[in-house]
Motif scaffolding. Structure first.
Motif, PDB file in Angstrom:
ATOM      1  N   VAL A  79       4.322   7.486  -1.561  1.00 15.04           N
ATOM      2  CA  VAL A  79       4.931   6.175  -1.446  1.00 15.04           C
ATOM      3  C   VAL A  79       6.324   6.326  -0.840  1.00 15.04           C
ATOM      4  O   VAL A  79       7.122   7.152  -1.260  1.00 15.04           O
ATOM      5  CB  VAL A  79       5.000   5.449  -2.814  1.00 15.04           C
ATOM      6  N   VAL A  80       6.580   5.542   0.206  1.00 14.66           N
ATOM      7  CA  VAL A  80       7.909   5.416   0.792  1.00 14.66           C
ATOM      8  C   VAL A  80       8.545   4.195   0.152  1.00 14.66           C
ATOM      9  O   VAL A  80       8.015   3.088   0.238  1.00 14.66           O
ATOM     10  CB  VAL A  80       7.823   5.256   2.328  1.00 14.66           C
ATOM     11  N   THR A  81       9.692   4.386  -0.504  1.00 23.90           N
ATOM     12  CA  THR A  81      10.220   3.299  -1.333  1.00 23.90           C
ATOM     13  C   THR A  81      11.741   3.236  -1.288  1.00 23.90           C
ATOM     14  O   THR A  81      12.430   4.246  -1.068  1.00 23.90           O
ATOM     15  CB  THR A  81       9.756   3.459  -2.795  1.00 23.90           C
ATOM     16  N   HIS A  82      12.256   2.029  -1.479  1.00 26.40           N
ATOM     17  CA  HIS A  82      13.685   1.800  -1.693  1.00 26.40           C
ATOM     18  C   HIS A  82      13.938   1.354  -3.129  1.00 26.40           C
ATOM     19  O   HIS A  82      15.069   1.001  -3.468  1.00 26.40           O
ATOM     20  CB  HIS A  82      14.202   0.726  -0.728  1.00 26.40           C
ATOM     21  N   SER A  83      12.903   1.357  -3.955  1.00 23.90           N
ATOM     22  CA  SER A  83      13.029   0.844  -5.324  1.00 23.90           C
ATOM     23  C   SER A  83      13.285   1.982  -6.303  1.00 23.90           C
ATOM     24  O   SER A  83      12.462   2.902  -6.406  1.00 23.90           O
ATOM     25  CB  SER A  83      11.749   0.095  -5.715  1.00 23.90           C
ATOM     26  N   PRO A  84      14.373   1.945  -7.050  1.00 30.63           N
ATOM     27  CA  PRO A  84      14.605   3.001  -8.048  1.00 30.63           C
ATOM     28  C   PRO A  84      13.548   2.982  -9.153  1.00 30.63           C
ATOM     29  O   PRO A  84      13.208   4.033  -9.699  1.00 30.63           O
ATOM     30  CB  PRO A  84      15.997   2.683  -8.585  1.00 30.63           C
ATOM     31  N   GLN A  85      13.052   1.790  -9.501  1.00 38.74           N
ATOM     32  CA  GLN A  85      12.014   1.718 -10.539  1.00 38.74           C
ATOM     33  C   GLN A  85      10.750   2.457 -10.105  1.00 38.74           C
ATOM     34  O   GLN A  85      10.089   3.092 -10.917  1.00 38.74           O
ATOM     35  CB  GLN A  85      11.689   0.252 -10.850  1.00 38.74           C
ATOM     36  N   VAL A  86      10.408   2.352  -8.826  1.00 36.20           N
ATOM     37  CA  VAL A  86       9.237   3.057  -8.315  1.00 36.20           C
ATOM     38  C   VAL A  86       9.527   4.547  -8.225  1.00 36.20           C
ATOM     39  O   VAL A  86       8.712   5.382  -8.628  1.00 36.20           O
ATOM     40  CB  VAL A  86       8.822   2.493  -6.949  1.00 36.20           C
ATOM     41  N   ALA A  87      10.702   4.900  -7.683  1.00 34.54           N
ATOM     42  CA  ALA A  87      11.045   6.315  -7.520  1.00 34.54           C
ATOM     43  C   ALA A  87      11.054   7.039  -8.859  1.00 34.54           C
ATOM     44  O   ALA A  87      10.685   8.216  -8.946  1.00 34.54           O
ATOM     45  CB  ALA A  87      12.401   6.448  -6.839  1.00 34.54           C
ATOM     46  N   ALA A  88      11.454   6.328  -9.921  1.00 33.90           N
ATOM     47  CA  ALA A  88      11.532   6.958 -11.235  1.00 33.90           C
ATOM     48  C   ALA A  88      10.168   7.346 -11.767  1.00 33.90           C
ATOM     49  O   ALA A  88      10.057   8.205 -12.651  1.00 33.90           O
ATOM     50  CB  ALA A  88      12.227   6.011 -12.216  1.00 33.90           C
ATOM     51  N   ARG A  89       9.107   6.718 -11.244  1.00 31.47           N
ATOM     52  CA  ARG A  89       7.753   7.021 -11.724  1.00 31.47           C
ATOM     53  C   ARG A  89       7.120   8.203 -10.984  1.00 31.47           C
ATOM     54  O   ARG A  89       6.025   8.633 -11.331  1.00 31.47           O
ATOM     55  CB  ARG A  89       6.858   5.794 -11.535  1.00 31.47           C
ATOM     56  N   GLY A  90       7.810   8.726  -9.984  1.00 32.30           N
ATOM     57  CA  GLY A  90       7.234   9.795  -9.189  1.00 32.30           C
ATOM     58  C   GLY A  90       7.100  11.100  -9.955  1.00 32.30           C
ATOM     59  O   GLY A  90       7.979  11.480 -10.731  1.00 32.30           O
ATOM     60  N   ALA A  91       6.011  11.796  -9.721  1.00 29.48           N
ATOM     61  CA  ALA A  91       5.873  13.148 -10.261  1.00 29.48           C
ATOM     62  C   ALA A  91       6.568  14.162  -9.371  1.00 29.48           C
ATOM     63  O   ALA A  91       6.959  15.246  -9.830  1.00 29.48           O
ATOM     64  CB  ALA A  91       4.390  13.490 -10.393  1.00 29.48           C
ATOM     65  N   HIS A  92       6.732  13.809  -8.088  1.00 30.74           N
ATOM     66  CA  HIS A  92       7.390  14.683  -7.123  1.00 30.74           C
ATOM     67  C   HIS A  92       8.228  13.791  -6.228  1.00 30.74           C
ATOM     68  O   HIS A  92       7.777  12.722  -5.796  1.00 30.74           O
ATOM     69  CB  HIS A  92       6.356  15.466  -6.298  1.00 30.74           C
ATOM     70  N   GLU A 118       6.640   1.287   1.750  1.00 35.81           N
ATOM     71  CA  GLU A 118       7.547   0.240   1.296  1.00 35.81           C
ATOM     72  C   GLU A 118       6.792  -0.974   0.782  1.00 35.81           C
ATOM     73  O   GLU A 118       7.134  -2.121   1.067  1.00 35.81           O
ATOM     74  CB  GLU A 118       8.505  -0.161   2.425  1.00 35.81           C
ATOM     75  N   ILE A 119       5.735  -0.701   0.006  1.00 41.63           N
ATOM     76  CA  ILE A 119       4.939  -1.794  -0.539  1.00 41.63           C
ATOM     77  C   ILE A 119       5.708  -2.558  -1.620  1.00 41.63           C
ATOM     78  O   ILE A 119       5.308  -3.659  -2.021  1.00 41.63           O
ATOM     79  CB  ILE A 119       3.615  -1.247  -1.100  1.00 41.63           C
ATOM     80  N   ASP A 120       6.834  -1.995  -2.063  1.00 46.76           N
ATOM     81  CA  ASP A 120       7.648  -2.655  -3.085  1.00 46.76           C
ATOM     82  C   ASP A 120       8.771  -3.488  -2.470  1.00 46.76           C
ATOM     83  O   ASP A 120       9.643  -3.981  -3.183  1.00 46.76           O
ATOM     84  CB  ASP A 120       8.250  -1.598  -4.021  1.00 46.76           C
ATOM     85  N   ARG A 121       8.761  -3.653  -1.148  1.00 43.44           N
ATOM     86  CA  ARG A 121       9.835  -4.412  -0.510  1.00 43.44           C
ATOM     87  C   ARG A 121       9.830  -5.852  -1.016  1.00 43.44           C
ATOM     88  O   ARG A 121       8.791  -6.489  -1.127  1.00 43.44           O
ATOM     89  CB  ARG A 121       9.639  -4.410   1.005  1.00 43.44           C
TER      90      ARG A 121
END
Length: 549
Positions: A484-497, A456-459
């Protein structure tokens, strides 16, 4: 690279099998779904300190298995070799926690301690987050991070070698000083003992010779009469004379005996030779038995003196000569002590000079690397909407050691003119996350082969800033592996998996599970992160736009 994670009966996870991939691996889910439990389980198998009670209620034990793929040059191989463990391309860590709290660990099916797990974890995984105290927020690690960034390994090795040499020289001088002090304390004894031994000058084997001579002289009177009688019996008035007469008589008769006396004559001739030799030996013994009583007294006095010194010094009589030589050597060392100490002091001074030069060169190289790192981090902060923040690598003096004479601390100021301070104390949650990410982007080349985890580095960030965070996480993951553990859709959208962590209720038990997000499921999950539980067409369109961008 982390390839797989298997979790059995840990907290609210009954059974979970995850297969990770290279690149950016994203874990999303609602708050409380169990994302932190995944990290707790991974930390457990890596030997990290964590929750005290991890076993799922009602289970006898919990178990976690982590499988890592090791490249030929991966630093984990050195840890395995040092621990005497099999070195293979696949590294399997397994750790079991029983319900009574006992923990047992294996590496490639070999039982190991928690310490070995922690040594492996240091080179296998990096955890970064707002509560991170093992990585970038730990000031103790800042010097190593700066050195890795500046590629200062060779200079550090030079300092380390100079420090080892300096330590050896100081140790040699201290040992010599202690030895000299001990010799000075024993000087009176040494000089007296050497003088005493030199005066006597005992020789190896002398004690045995003196003892034999003494015993012979003591018994001479008792045996001399018998030996004299034997000499008489063997001489011309005895056996030798009779044999000589017999030989003359037989030689006179031999011409008329037709050769029958030849063998007898030859035998008597040989006997005469032996009788002569025996007689000579007996006479020599008689001569030896002729002694002056003063000589016996002298032999006994020297024998007793040798034996007395041997008892005094606790050595064998035959070893007195070598013992004396050793004492002479100690006296010689004492006498030349001042010259030796001057030489040792000069060697220490030279080692200090070399170390000082190496350490100063390393300090200068660190200052240059720090300036480059500061510029690089500040350049990374601008896209993260922190263009007014200030980052500085502060280098101060520390106690000299194997790593040099510098103390390194990363300091930040969130605005120009504001007071700077340690990274962990000055920045707020969202700012801290971005500082850490900027640092990690700049330092990423220094941790090749390590799986990086961002919790959650994007918190606290969103919008364009969150998008910049996502892009940099993807950049970090290129050619490596990032979780990466995230609540950010912008970050999640960059995931390869992408995986979604979910909770489910079975009977009266709450369990956590993980589902892989692909295709439409992934679009829906990012849309949920954008709009909440009610997913609208607009949210789906926005999610697709994020994924395409």
């Amino acid at each position: 690279m982390l390839r797989a994670l298997e979790i059995r009966d840990m907290l609210i996870i009954d059974r979970l099998d995850l297969v990770f991939q290279p690149g950016l691996n994203v874990l999303t889910g609602e708050t409380g779904a169990g994302k932190s439990i995944l990290l707790d389980s991974l930390g457990f198998v890596l030997g990290w300190r964590g929750r005290a009670e991890l076993v799922r209620r009602g289970a006898d034990q919990g178990e976690v298995v982590a499988e890592f793929e090791l490249r030929p040059d991966h630093p984990a191989r050195a840890v395995l070799r040092e621990a005497g463990l099999p070195e293979e391309d696949v590294l399997i860590l397994r750790r079991v926690n029983s319900a009574d709290g006992r923990k047992t660990a294996w590496v490639n099916d070999r039982r190991v301690s928690g310490e070995v797990l922690r040594q492996l974890s240091d080179v296998l995984v990096e955890l970064h987050g707002q509560q991170d105290d093992r990585g970038l927020l730990d000031p103790k690690a800042h010097r190593d991070l700066l050195d890795a960034y500046g590629d200062l390994g060779a200079r550090r090795e030079g300092v380390r070698a100079a420090w080892r040499d300096l330590g050896a020289q100081r140790k040699a001088r201290a040992a010599a000083e202690a030895a000299q002090a001990a010799l000075r304390a024993e000087e009176e004894f040494l000089r007296h003992a050497v003088a005493e031994l030199d005066a006597l000058d005992p020789q190896p084997g002398e004690e045995v010779e003196l003892d034999a001579r003494r015993r012979m002289m003591q018994g001479a009177e008792r045996i001399r009469e018998d030996i004299a009688k034997a000499a008489e019996a063997l001489g011309l008035n005895g056996a030798e004379g009779a044999a000589g007469d017999a030989l003359r008589w037989l030689e006179g008769a031999a011409e008329r005996a037709e050769g029958q006396l030849d063998e007898a004559i030859a035998a008597i001739g040989r006997a005469l030779v032996e009788l002569d030799e025996a007689g000579r030996g007996v006479l020599r013994c008689l001569e030896a038995l002729d002694f002056n009583p003063v000589e016996l007294e002298a032999v006994e006095e020297r024998l007793f003196a040798i034996r007395g010194l041997a008892r005094k010094h606790g050595v064998l009589a035959d070893d007195l000569a070598g013992f004396a030589e050793g004492l002479r050597g100690q006296l010689a060392a004492l006498d030349r002590g001042d010259a030796d100490m001057r030489a040792l002091a000069a060697a220490v001074a030279e080692a200090e000079r070399v170390y000082g030069a190496e350490a100063e060169a390393l300090s200068l190289a660190r200052a240059e690397a720090a300036a480059r790192l500061d510029r690089a981090v500040i350049a990374e902060l601008a896209p993260l909407k922190m263009e007014r923040a200030v980052f500085t690598t502060e280098i101060g003096r520390a106690e000299p050691g194997a790593s040099g004479q510098d103390e390194v601390v990363f300091r930040v100021a969130t605005n120009p003119g504001a007071p700077s301070g340690p990274l962990a104390k000055i920045a707020s949650g969202g700012e801290l996350s971005r500082f850490l990410l900027a640092l990690k982007v700049c330092l990423t080349g220094t941790n090749s082969g390590v799986t990086m985890i961002f919790d959650e580095i994007d918190r606290g960030v969103g919008g364009a800033t969150a998008d910049a965070v996502g892009r940099r996480l993807a950049q970090l993951a290129a050619g490596g592996q990032v979780l990466v553990v995230t609540h950010s859709p912008q970050v999640a959208a960059r995931g390869a998996h992408h995986w979604r962590v979910e909770k489910r209720v079975e009977g009266e038990e709450t369990l956590s599970t993980v589902r892989a997000m692909r295709g439409g499921d992934r679009v829906d999950e990012i849309a949920r992160m954008l709009s909440g539980e009610r997913i609208t067409p607009e949210a789906r369109a926005a999610a697709e736009a994020l994924m395409e961008g």
